[in-house]
Write a protein that holds these residues in place. Structure first.
Motif, PDB file in Angstrom:
ATOM      1  N   ALA A 458       9.292 -54.087 -20.157  1.00 52.69           N
ATOM      2  CA  ALA A 458       9.190 -53.517 -21.504  1.00 52.69           C
ATOM      3  C   ALA A 458      10.312 -52.501 -21.706  1.00 52.69           C
ATOM      4  O   ALA A 458      10.871 -51.977 -20.723  1.00 52.69           O
ATOM      5  CB  ALA A 458       7.830 -52.846 -21.674  1.00 52.69           C
ATOM      6  N   GLY A 459      10.619 -52.205 -22.961  1.00 49.36           N
ATOM      7  CA  GLY A 459      11.673 -51.242 -23.280  1.00 49.36           C
ATOM      8  C   GLY A 459      11.399 -49.895 -22.623  1.00 49.36           C
ATOM      9  O   GLY A 459      10.250 -49.458 -22.550  1.00 49.36           O
ATOM     10  N   GLY A 460      12.434 -49.249 -22.090  1.00 51.66           N
ATOM     11  CA  GLY A 460      12.268 -47.932 -21.479  1.00 51.66           C
ATOM     12  C   GLY A 460      11.865 -47.981 -20.014  1.00 51.66           C
ATOM     13  O   GLY A 460      11.792 -46.944 -19.366  1.00 51.66           O
ATOM     14  N   GLN A 461      11.605 -49.171 -19.506  1.00 56.34           N
ATOM     15  CA  GLN A 461      11.233 -49.280 -18.089  1.00 56.34           C
ATOM     16  C   GLN A 461      12.457 -49.660 -17.251  1.00 56.34           C
ATOM     17  O   GLN A 461      13.184 -50.579 -17.607  1.00 56.34           O
ATOM     18  CB  GLN A 461      10.143 -50.339 -17.891  1.00 56.34           C
ATOM     19  N   THR A 462      12.666 -48.942 -16.162  1.00 55.17           N
ATOM     20  CA  THR A 462      13.804 -49.213 -15.273  1.00 55.17           C
ATOM     21  C   THR A 462      13.334 -49.193 -13.824  1.00 55.17           C
ATOM     22  O   THR A 462      12.694 -48.218 -13.398  1.00 55.17           O
ATOM     23  CB  THR A 462      14.887 -48.112 -15.408  1.00 55.17           C
ATOM     24  N   THR A 474      17.959 -54.072 -13.347  1.00 59.09           N
ATOM     25  CA  THR A 474      16.901 -53.070 -13.196  1.00 59.09           C
ATOM     26  C   THR A 474      16.142 -52.834 -14.496  1.00 59.09           C
ATOM     27  O   THR A 474      15.174 -52.097 -14.521  1.00 59.09           O
ATOM     28  CB  THR A 474      17.486 -51.710 -12.731  1.00 59.09           C
ATOM     29  N   SER A 475      16.610 -53.441 -15.591  1.00 61.33           N
ATOM     30  CA  SER A 475      15.858 -53.319 -16.846  1.00 61.33           C
ATOM     31  C   SER A 475      16.004 -54.625 -17.611  1.00 61.33           C
ATOM     32  O   SER A 475      16.829 -55.474 -17.262  1.00 61.33           O
ATOM     33  CB  SER A 475      16.377 -52.133 -17.664  1.00 61.33           C
ATOM     34  N   GLY A 476      15.196 -54.770 -18.665  1.00 59.94           N
ATOM     35  CA  GLY A 476      15.220 -56.026 -19.414  1.00 59.94           C
ATOM     36  C   GLY A 476      14.732 -57.158 -18.520  1.00 59.94           C
ATOM     37  O   GLY A 476      13.817 -56.986 -17.721  1.00 59.94           O
ATOM     38  N   THR A 477      15.402 -58.308 -18.618  1.00 61.77           N
ATOM     39  CA  THR A 477      14.989 -59.440 -17.781  1.00 61.77           C
ATOM     40  C   THR A 477      15.620 -59.306 -16.402  1.00 61.77           C
ATOM     41  O   THR A 477      16.838 -59.194 -16.286  1.00 61.77           O
ATOM     42  CB  THR A 477      15.385 -60.771 -18.434  1.00 61.77           C
ATOM     43  N   THR A 500       8.705 -49.649  -7.778  1.00 63.74           N
ATOM     44  CA  THR A 500       8.406 -48.493  -8.616  1.00 63.74           C
ATOM     45  C   THR A 500       9.420 -48.498  -9.744  1.00 63.74           C
ATOM     46  O   THR A 500      10.554 -48.967  -9.578  1.00 63.74           O
ATOM     47  CB  THR A 500       8.505 -47.159  -7.858  1.00 63.74           C
ATOM     48  N   ALA A 501       9.017 -48.000 -10.896  1.00 64.93           N
ATOM     49  CA  ALA A 501       9.912 -47.982 -12.060  1.00 64.93           C
ATOM     50  C   ALA A 501       9.697 -46.701 -12.842  1.00 64.93           C
ATOM     51  O   ALA A 501       8.630 -46.102 -12.784  1.00 64.93           O
ATOM     52  CB  ALA A 501       9.639 -49.196 -12.942  1.00 64.93           C
ATOM     53  N   ASN A 502      10.722 -46.311 -13.558  1.00 69.98           N
ATOM     54  CA  ASN A 502      10.597 -45.208 -14.505  1.00 69.98           C
ATOM     55  C   ASN A 502      10.061 -45.766 -15.808  1.00 69.98           C
ATOM     56  O   ASN A 502      10.277 -46.929 -16.122  1.00 69.98           O
ATOM     57  CB  ASN A 502      11.968 -44.579 -14.782  1.00 69.98           C
ATOM     58  N   GLY A 503       9.421 -44.902 -16.577  1.00 70.83           N
ATOM     59  CA  GLY A 503       8.888 -45.337 -17.860  1.00 70.83           C
ATOM     60  C   GLY A 503       7.384 -45.397 -17.799  1.00 70.83           C
ATOM     61  O   GLY A 503       6.771 -45.102 -16.766  1.00 70.83           O
ATOM     62  N   ASN A 504       6.817 -45.794 -18.898  1.00 73.36           N
ATOM     63  CA  ASN A 504       5.367 -45.845 -19.000  1.00 73.36           C
ATOM     64  C   ASN A 504       4.883 -47.226 -18.570  1.00 73.36           C
ATOM     65  O   ASN A 504       5.316 -48.238 -19.089  1.00 73.36           O
ATOM     66  CB  ASN A 504       4.998 -45.563 -20.461  1.00 73.36           C
ATOM     67  N   GLY A 505       3.963 -47.252 -17.608  1.00 75.61           N
ATOM     68  CA  GLY A 505       3.520 -48.535 -17.043  1.00 75.61           C
ATOM     69  C   GLY A 505       2.459 -49.232 -17.859  1.00 75.61           C
ATOM     70  O   GLY A 505       2.013 -50.313 -17.489  1.00 75.61           O
ATOM     71  N   SER A 506       2.042 -48.619 -18.982  1.00 76.98           N
ATOM     72  CA  SER A 506       0.934 -49.257 -19.708  1.00 76.98           C
ATOM     73  C   SER A 506       1.363 -50.576 -20.352  1.00 76.98           C
ATOM     74  O   SER A 506       0.534 -51.428 -20.630  1.00 76.98           O
ATOM     75  CB  SER A 506       0.342 -48.300 -20.732  1.00 76.98           C
ATOM     76  N   ALA A 507       2.673 -50.745 -20.593  1.00 82.37           N
ATOM     77  CA  ALA A 507       3.134 -52.039 -21.128  1.00 82.37           C
ATOM     78  C   ALA A 507       3.514 -52.953 -19.964  1.00 82.37           C
ATOM     79  O   ALA A 507       4.430 -52.643 -19.204  1.00 82.37           O
ATOM     80  CB  ALA A 507       4.332 -51.823 -22.037  1.00 82.37           C
TER      81      ALA A 507
END
Ligand code: GLA
Length: 517
Positions: A458-462, A474-477, A500-507
């Motif tokens: 999802a957007g914002g996840q890295t 590390t982001s996008g596809t 592990t990733a940065n960003g909000n994991g709810s998506a």
């Protein structure tokens, strides 16, 4: 000021991320460590005479020559106060010759030196009031690591023993000592326990990025089944239930640790003691004896010295047995070995003797003619594919199966994407970052030789760190490919990678798909 504050937070965040994303490449524990630990029998009542007697017994009993090398001095070895420079030292009445001298004694006998410490303020015995002081490594990580290296320590058991801290705090704090040990330049096996009097975080992630060994459960006791899921105290059956599903984490340098063994301490039948050893062996668990080695009965010696099982445990592939089947009573586990053989455990969890069966193809072997060596009796039999035994209640029969062709090293037909599925699972979410796991399952009838998973974050996840796989992007596809040690997934088998990733994991990521290469 606002900008400065934001910059400070950013730097802090990056440092935290780096600590978490670091890797453990210390070259040790290529196979599960073997040895002895003082805690199960002696608890806090230890001193240098006792440890030296145990070292002598390891040598004289022949255990050292079977690779039981690590002598681990558990809780209560230290002076309850640090010295004026903040250094740890041995308890002067218990270890009057000092810890360096003890290390020298062990090394002169061809043994290795293990020691206990905690990342918090108090050791477990100090926390429970059984021993004075507050000499944990919190805030002293670099100093203590240097001290251990100077004493010749080869193995650090590092025990959280506190109800406080999230799993993320634990990852960061355990990583501090990982890095402090690495900075000493001395190869030291790093063995952690995140579970004592804490939420049971041992089974919640793959700790192979942080430590060589990580405890999967609360403390073991010398009982078969305590009825616990993962709480104090754990029986053999209970620990197996927690540890079997974590098989995909094991690899050279990184093993699940189901705790020190209870063999030779009473509390279980001979069948159960044998099962305990067989299951620890096939689960690629550290084989750390916990009994009084000075007074072993013949039954205990027979179990601890079973060379068939030791060879299975110490196999260079470092794989933990995968579950082939489990109907609640009959549980079958299989461990692929370096020479193409497969070790299979037929484990009876029920209350009466029963026949447990599997097949060569179910454990990843193709062909029509097999040799089965019984690890307990050494009896050799042949089979055209059926693997079966009458197993007593709580017993485990182990066969080393040779012959046929291993469907694993041999490339199998590819281009069967229908055989491979990928399932995403959020493990932990702390708002600004999260940890997830993807299970790659082979639903086909032949082994997968190499796999690739695609997913769109999802957007914002890295991605910050990824283990048990190699990622592109590390982001996008992103694309994740197997690493060498988990390329092969047996028919009906699974493997798991995590990140592990940065960003909000709810998506959750979308388009999670698996293909054989
Ligand atoms: C915890 C650990 C045990 C042992 C004790 C020592 O309970 O899990 O293995 O080290 O602390 O106090």
């Amino acid at each position: 000021m606002g900008i400065l504050l934001a910059a400070g937070m950013l730097v802090g965040g990056l440092i935290a991320l780096e600590e978490q994303a670091g890797a453990l490449e210390n070259g040790v524990a290529r196979t599960p460590p073997m040895g002895w630990n003082s805690w199960n029998t002696f608890g806090c009542n230890i001193n240098e005479t006792l440890i030296k007697q145990m070292a002598d017994a390891i040598v004289n009993s022949g255990l050292r020559d079977l690779d039981y090398k690590y002598v681990v001095v558990d809780d209560c070895w230290f002076d309850p106060a640090r010295d004026s420079a903040g250094n740890l030292r041995g308890n002067p009445s218990r270890f009057p010759s000092g810890m360096k001298a003890l290390g020298d004694y062990l090394h002169a006998k061809g043994l290795k030196f293990g020691i206990y410490q905690v990342p918090v303020d108090k050791t477990c015995a100090q926390y429970f009031g059984g021993y004075p002081g507050a000499t944990g490594s919190q805030g002293h990580e670099v100093q203590d690591a240097k001290q251990f290296a100077a004493w010749g320590v080869d193995y650090l058991k590092y025990d959280w023993c506190s109800p406080s801290g999230t799993i993320d705090d634990q990852v960061r704090t355990f990583a501090k000592m990982r890095d402090a040990l690495a900075a000493t330049g001395r190869p030291i096996v790093y063995s952690i326990n995140p579970n004592s009097i804490h939420a049971k975080t041992g089974p919640q992630r793959n700790w192979g990025d942080v430590a060589n060994l990580w405890r999967t459960t609360e403390d073991i006791t010398n009982k078969w089944n305590t009825g616990q899921t993962n709480g104090y105290p754990m029986g053999i059956q209970n620990i197996v239930d927690v540890t079997v599903p974590l098989a995909s984490y094991a690899k050279p340098g990184a093993f699940n640790d189901p705790d020190m063994m209870e063999i030779g301490r009473g509390g279980m039948t001979d069948t159960e003691m044998r099962s305990h050893f067989a299951l620890w062996a096939i689960m690629a668990s550290p084989l750390i004896a916990g009994n009084d080695l000075r007074s072993m009965d013949p039954a205990t010696t027979t179990i601890l010295k079973n060379q068939n099982l030791i060879a299975i445990n110490q196999d260079p592939l470092g794989l933990q047995a995968r579950q082939v089947s489990n109907d609640g009573t009959r549980r079958v586990l299989a461990k692929k070995l370096g020479n193409g053989d497969v070790a299979v455990a037929l484990f009876n969890q029920g209350g009466s003797t029963t026949t447990i069966s599997t097949t060569a193809s179910a454990i990843g072997l193709a062909g029509g003619s097999f040799t089965l060596r019984d690890a307990w009796t050494n009896a050799v039999s042949t089979s055209t594919g059926t693997i079966s035994a009458a197993v007593p209640s709580h017993g485990t029969v182990v066969y080393r199966v040779s012959g046929g062709t291993s469907s694993s090293p041999t490339p199998t037909p590819t281009g069967r994407p229908d055989g491979c599925t990928a399932t995403y699972r959020l493990v932990n979410d702390w708002g600004t970052g999260f940890q997830s796991e993807v299970t790659v399952s082979n639903n086909g009838s032949t082994a997968i030789d190499g796999w690739t998973v695609k997913l769109t974050l999802a957007g914002g996840q890295t991605i910050a760190s990824l283990w048990n796989g190699v990622n592109t992007g590390t982001s996008g596809t992103i694309t994740v490919k197997n690493t060498a040690y988990n390329a092969t997934v047996a028919a009906n088998g699974t493997t798991t990678f995590g990140f592990t990733a940065n960003g909000n994991g709810s998506a959750a990521p979308t388009g999670v798909t698996c293909a054989t290469p």
